[in-house]
Motif scaffolding. Structure first.
Motif, PDB file in Angstrom:
ATOM      1  N   VAL A  27       3.302 -41.192 -21.457  1.00 51.15           N
ATOM      2  CA  VAL A  27       3.059 -42.570 -21.824  1.00 51.15           C
ATOM      3  C   VAL A  27       3.703 -43.416 -20.759  1.00 51.15           C
ATOM      4  CG1 VAL A  27       5.111 -42.651 -23.278  1.00 51.15           C
ATOM      5  CG2 VAL A  27       3.360 -44.383 -23.551  1.00 51.15           C
ATOM      6  N   PRO A 207      -2.133 -47.648 -27.013  1.00 48.67           N
ATOM      7  CA  PRO A 207      -0.895 -47.361 -26.275  1.00 48.67           C
ATOM      8  C   PRO A 207       0.199 -48.355 -26.628  1.00 48.67           C
ATOM      9  CG  PRO A 207      -2.793 -47.239 -24.812  1.00 48.67           C
ATOM     10  CD  PRO A 207      -3.281 -47.824 -26.100  1.00 48.67           C
ATOM     11  N   ALA A 255       0.904 -43.131 -25.510  1.00 46.14           N
ATOM     12  CA  ALA A 255      -0.470 -42.917 -25.028  1.00 46.14           C
ATOM     13  C   ALA A 255      -0.897 -41.452 -24.980  1.00 46.14           C
ATOM     14  CB  ALA A 255      -0.641 -43.578 -23.660  1.00 46.14           C
ATOM     15  N   ILE A 258      -2.226 -39.903 -28.452  1.00 53.28           N
ATOM     16  CA  ILE A 258      -3.242 -40.577 -29.253  1.00 53.28           C
ATOM     17  C   ILE A 258      -4.432 -39.677 -29.595  1.00 53.28           C
ATOM     18  CG2 ILE A 258      -4.981 -42.424 -29.165  1.00 53.28           C
ATOM     19  CD1 ILE A 258      -2.784 -44.220 -27.979  1.00 53.28           C
ATOM     20  N   THR A 270      -6.976 -44.688 -25.378  1.00 55.69           N
ATOM     21  CA  THR A 270      -5.945 -44.200 -24.463  1.00 55.69           C
ATOM     22  C   THR A 270      -6.523 -43.996 -23.077  1.00 55.69           C
ATOM     23  OG1 THR A 270      -4.109 -42.633 -24.222  1.00 55.69           O
ATOM     24  CG2 THR A 270      -6.252 -41.725 -24.887  1.00 55.69           C
ATOM     25  N   HIS A 274      -5.125 -38.889 -19.993  1.00 53.95           N
ATOM     26  CA  HIS A 274      -4.627 -38.287 -21.232  1.00 53.95           C
ATOM     27  C   HIS A 274      -5.767 -37.670 -22.045  1.00 53.95           C
ATOM     28  CE1 HIS A 274      -0.966 -40.088 -20.062  1.00 53.95           C
ATOM     29  NE2 HIS A 274      -1.189 -41.287 -20.568  1.00 53.95           N
TER      30      HIS A 274
END
Length: 347
Positions: A27, A207, A255, A258, A270, A274
């Motif tokens: 994140v 996020p 993030a 998610i 996101t 990711h």
């Protein structure tokens, strides 16, 4: 907050062999603003929705918690710095013996490793005598500090909006030396196939860091799920929600987590890296952010390569940027992200 045991960087030296795997994600700034377990509505925040529709917002943290997070982050930075220093000493000795220069680059997760493999191939084709060494982190919040202290030569994990906010908050003397690409920030769901299916009370994860949460709110506005007071504002906050016609509950989260939350959430927004690290595809999105790289509104979301300001003209670093800004790497970006990510440079 990511598990501290995963904050040690993993190494992948780009070469003609496949890059080493780095299984971490990040994140970009887990220190989300203000948090409590309360549910807040736009009316309580002063929103003037004629229908009085509630925009429920869940956030978490107290002042004590924030202090603990700050202390914890400091420990992570020191520990990561010690690990990187040891690796660098060993790697630099090997590089000197081989007659090459190692450049350490901090990234998040493993999604970008094929792109840096392409950079290495481009450097090798030019007999540059440079070896790119990837350091993959789970928590990107430490990377700018490690770059500023010289533990990393370059970083390539963030867009301008996050970069400028982070270096200002931490008083870091860093500079962008090249653009890389722009990623879409899309809406994903396991439950629905269209945004029209969301119902009042459905949870949607976004996020938790300021810049990406603001961008996510703009995506929700574009999708018609909420209405912002000003959708041209660079980084709107939850206070900027004017109305919530869908009645969704907006929940800030780290993030990288998610996509993994989607069995319990109706939707989530996101970053694309990711999404891929979680084994999903950009094609799985039920709503795609309408990204236009030529639109000034999206300039803050272009990703970049950064280094210390005093080293911005370092010829070795400039050679890495030149190799990145090649057709070979532009093609690798398209292939890695299945044509969903646009390169932000000419070649």
């Amino acid at each position: 907050m990511a598990d501290s045991s995963n904050n040690t960087p993993s190494d992948a030296v780009a070469s003609n062999d496949p890059a080493g795997s780095a299984e971490s994600t990040v994140v970009e700034n887990t220190a989300a603003e203000g948090a409590s377990d309360a549910t807040i509505t736009p009316d309580a925040l002063g929103a003037t929705d004629a229908a009085g529709t509630a925009a429920k917002v869940s956030t978490k943290a107290t002042k004590v918690h924030n202090k603990l997070l700050a202390a914890f982050a400091a420990i992570i930075i020191v520990a990561a710095g010690l690990v990187i220093t040891e690796h660098r000493i060993n790697a630099q000795a090997d590089a000197a013996a081989a007659g090459t220069t190692i450049v350490t680059i901090g990234i998040t997760g493993s999604a970008d490793e094929p792109i840096w493999q392409a950079v290495q191939e481009e450097l090798d084709s030019e007999n540059a005598g440079i070896t790119v060494q990837i350091k993959s982190f789970e928590d990107g919040t430490t990377m700018n500090t490690l770059n500023a202290t010289g533990e990393l030569d370059l970083t390539a994990f963030q867009h301008y909006a996050y970069f400028e906010d982070n270096i200002a908050q931490n008083n870091l003397d860093l500079t962008s030396i090249g653009d890389t690409y722009i990623m879409p920030l899309n809406l994903y769901s396991e439950k629905y196939t269209d945004v029209s299916q969301f119902k009042s009370g459905d949870k949607v994860a976004i996020p938790s860091d300021l810049t990406n949460s603001g961008r996510a709110l703009k995506v929700l506005d574009s999708a018609g799920l909420i209405k912002l007071k000003d959708n041209t504002k660079a980084s709107p906050t939850l206070l900027d929600i004017a109305s919530n016609p869908s009645g969704i509950e907006i929940v800030p989260n780290d993030a990288p987590t998610i996509i993994g939350l989607l069995p319990d959430y109706a939707g989530g927004i996101t970053n694309t890296n990711h999404v891929q690290d979680a084994g999903w595809s950009v094609d799985d999105a039920i709503y795609h952010e309408p990204v236009d790289i030529n639109n000034e509104e999206y300039k803050p979301y272009i990703n970049l390569i950064a280094t210390r300001t005093k080293d911005k003209d370092n010829p070795t670093y400039q050679a890495v940027v030149k190799a990145y800004h090649s057709k070979h790497v532009a093609d690798a970006i398209l292939q890695t992200y299945q044509n969903a990510v646009q390169s932000a440079f000419s070649y």
